[in-house]
Design a protein around this motif. Structure first.
Motif, PDB file in Angstrom:
ATOM      1  N   TYR A 181     -32.936  40.756  53.442  1.00  0.00           N
ATOM      2  CA  TYR A 181     -34.161  39.961  53.555  1.00  0.00           C
ATOM      3  C   TYR A 181     -33.867  38.594  54.169  1.00  0.00           C
ATOM      4  O   TYR A 181     -32.955  37.888  53.736  1.00  0.00           O
ATOM      5  CB  TYR A 181     -34.817  39.769  52.187  1.00  0.00           C
ATOM      6  N   GLY A 182     -34.625  38.236  55.194  1.00  0.00           N
ATOM      7  CA  GLY A 182     -34.449  36.962  55.884  1.00  0.00           C
ATOM      8  C   GLY A 182     -33.746  37.076  57.216  1.00  0.00           C
ATOM      9  O   GLY A 182     -33.624  36.083  57.938  1.00  0.00           O
ATOM     10  N   LEU A 184     -34.610  38.413  60.046  1.00  0.00           N
ATOM     11  CA  LEU A 184     -35.441  38.169  61.231  1.00  0.00           C
ATOM     12  C   LEU A 184     -35.770  36.695  61.380  1.00  0.00           C
ATOM     13  O   LEU A 184     -35.609  36.110  62.451  1.00  0.00           O
ATOM     14  CB  LEU A 184     -36.728  38.996  61.161  1.00  0.00           C
ATOM     15  N   SER A 185     -36.237  36.093  60.325  1.00  0.00           N
ATOM     16  CA  SER A 185     -36.716  34.705  60.387  1.00  0.00           C
ATOM     17  C   SER A 185     -35.618  33.682  60.150  1.00  0.00           C
ATOM     18  O   SER A 185     -35.807  32.496  60.453  1.00  0.00           O
ATOM     19  CB  SER A 185     -37.821  34.501  59.341  1.00  0.00           C
ATOM     20  N   LYS A 261     -43.824  36.077  62.386  1.00  0.00           N
ATOM     21  CA  LYS A 261     -42.405  36.335  62.109  1.00  0.00           C
ATOM     22  C   LYS A 261     -42.104  36.247  60.617  1.00  0.00           C
ATOM     23  O   LYS A 261     -41.405  37.105  60.054  1.00  0.00           O
ATOM     24  CB  LYS A 261     -41.533  35.362  62.896  1.00  0.00           C
ATOM     25  N   PHE A 262     -42.611  35.214  59.956  1.00  0.00           N
ATOM     26  CA  PHE A 262     -42.458  35.080  58.516  1.00  0.00           C
ATOM     27  C   PHE A 262     -43.779  34.621  57.906  1.00  0.00           C
ATOM     28  O   PHE A 262     -44.405  33.704  58.422  1.00  0.00           O
ATOM     29  CB  PHE A 262     -41.356  34.060  58.177  1.00  0.00           C
ATOM     30  N   GLU A 266     -41.026  39.825  58.467  1.00  0.00           N
ATOM     31  CA  GLU A 266     -39.885  39.902  57.554  1.00  0.00           C
ATOM     32  C   GLU A 266     -40.158  40.917  56.446  1.00  0.00           C
ATOM     33  O   GLU A 266     -39.278  41.719  56.069  1.00  0.00           O
ATOM     34  CB  GLU A 266     -39.618  38.521  56.947  1.00  0.00           C
TER      35      GLU A 266
END
Length: 494
Positions: A181-182, A184-185, A261-262, A266
């Motif tokens: 988790y995290g 992508l952003s 994106k977030f 995500e």
């Protein structure tokens, strides 16, 4: 979950091997060589609108870049299946903390309509706006309300996999159980935990957990039966379920605005990969904001402009499309009157160059031209290389203008090339310059209009007035507005 059969969707008209493509991947934070999961076939998923109000041109810039991506891939020889969802349930005012009123139900209450009536009305308005700027309809427009069983199944799978838990009818994704988790952003889990306020922690194990399925209150209009009781889906689970349903377990490209994106994208990654156990999306692409006076265009800021507002400002909608192409999709673009006038002039030049008679009257079709012969093939290669390099539309426009003024091309060759390029650009270059509800402008009128606009910009009002008189003598009436000059032609016989 079975893969979608790859040889469906819109196909390229060419039979040649696809041209190599390089795209910026938000996941790797680099421009990478694009390799689809199935060679020659590309599945694209685009986050579509939440249909509780009108879309503005800032929203449409994101959809426009996805349209250019699709057009580019088709032009370069790929087969494409494009999916764009319609969110008609479950999108909350504050999706980060799962709080606030549902936007569909709030709009229904304000306008005195049912949620379904609200969704149908604004969906149709959005489709008309997209058509006005020549965004091609995608292959599938899935609606969230038509995919509730898939969302429930995906939520159940995440619970079974130990990645989600239920509290009083609401099912949450447990972010701590998904190590990636995290990614992508770039948001770190410890930073997320530190940034949450105590007062927003409700019944979740941790405040960064997000809802997959939400329990419905007694007055909730849009709700469905589920294993956890009556409820409705969270926003994020909708896109995971619909992308997997219509593109299979491997989605080549997922597009959206930079604001998706977030947390939205995500959370999609966590859901889809958590359910399937492997990477689902190959390339993530995000378009930057459209600004107005350097401020993000948003309803909350009171600075929105709709496509339908553009004619009142003296611009046809495709002028906005041209303006969007002048900036790279990953760069912010400021919407100004001067920028739109420059875009209108650029579009006029291309349309004039696409005529074969030199007078701007247009022709139905140009004589047959062999695009594979020189020098056409060279120009075509230069053009193809531009969008193939991470959708470099400013470079593509520059090649188009070079063709429009090329001395080594006949009028027929220029037209054939420009109409070929327009398969990507989508600017309506087969239309005569200044095409509108009335007849095309008389020869020489556009030059006078351009000179008059320059004179007014320089506050040379004497020259401006003299040019107005010349235009009037040609039957062209000019009216000045705060947004520029508006042209109206006198009807013949009056």
């Amino acid at each position: 979950m079975a893969e979608v059969e790859p040889d469906i969707g819109q196909r390229s008209a060419t039979g040649v091997a696809p041209h190599p493509v390089r795209l910026y991947n938000s996941l790797t934070r680099s421009v990478d060589q694009f390799e689809p999961h199935t060679p020659g076939f590309v599945g694209i998923y685009t986050c579509g609108p939440t249909v509780y109000r009108y879309a503005h041109i800032g929203n449409l810039r994101s959809f426009l870049f996805a349209d250019v991506l699709r057009r580019t891939l088709l032009y370069l020889g790929y087969r494409v299946r494009a999916v764009k969802n319609i969110t008609d349930v479950g999108h909350m005012r504050d999706d980060t903390f799962d709080e606030g009123e549902d936007r569909m139900e709030l709009a229904a209450e304000v306008e005195g309509k049912s949620p379904a009536e609200i969704a149908d009305f604004y969906t149709q308005a959005w489709l008309e706006d997209e058509a006005a700027i020549n965004i091609l309809p995608v292959d599938v427009f899935p609606k969230a309300t038509e995919h509730i069983p898939e969302m429930i199944d995906l939520t159940r799978r995440l619970v079974d996999n130990g990645l989600a838990y239920e509290v009083d009818g609401t099912v949450y994704f447990d972010v701590s159980e998904f190590p990636g988790y995290g990614k992508l952003s770039g948001q770190r889990l410890d930073a997320l935990q530190a940034g949450h306020r105590v007062e927003v922690e409700t019944d979740k194990h941790d405040p960064e957990d997000f809802a997959l399925w939400k329990a419905a209150g007694p007055n909730r209009l849009m709700k469905w039966p589920s294993p956890w009781g009556p409820g409705f889906p969270g926003w994020h689970i909708e896109c995971s379920a619909m992308s997997l349903k219509h593109l299979g377990e491997y989605v080549d490209i997922h597009t959206g605005g930079i604001d998706n994106k977030f947390p939205h994208h995500e959370d999609e990654i966590a859901q889809s990969e958590g359910a399937l156990g492997h990477r689902v999306v190959g390339t993530w692409m995000h378009g930057e904001f459209l600004t107005l006076g350097d401020a993000k265009m948003a309803k909350s800021a009171g600075n929105i402009i709709r496509v339908t507002d553009l004619p009142e400002k003296g611009f046809e909608p495709l002028v906005f499309r041209y303006l969007a192409l002048t900036a790279h999709y990953r760069s912010k673009l400021d919407f100004t009157e001067d920028a739109m006038h420059a875009a209108a002039a650029g579009l006029r030049r291309l349309r004039r160059a696409a005529q074969t008679d030199g007078g701007g009257s247009g022709v139905e079709s140009a004589p047959e031209v062999d695009l594979s012969s020189e020098p056409m093939a060279g120009y075509r290669q230069r053009f193809a290389d531009a969008p193939a390099d991470d959708l470099a539309t400013p470079t593509a426009l520059a090649v188009a203008h070079a063709v429009g003024s090329a001395d080594d091309l006949s009028p027929e060759e220029r037209r054939a090339l420009l109409l070929d390029f327009d398969r990507v650009l989508g600017l309506g270059l087969d239309q005569p310059p200044e095409a509108g509800a009335d007849e095309p402008l008389p020869p020489g009128a556009q030059d006078l209009l351009d000179r008059r606009a320059a004179a007014r910009a320089a506050r040379d009002f004497a020259t401006s007035d003299a040019l107005r008189d010349e235009l009037a003598a040609m039957g062209v009436e000019v009216r000045d507005t705060p947004d520029g000059q508006i042209v109206r032609q006198a009807k013949l016989g009056h």
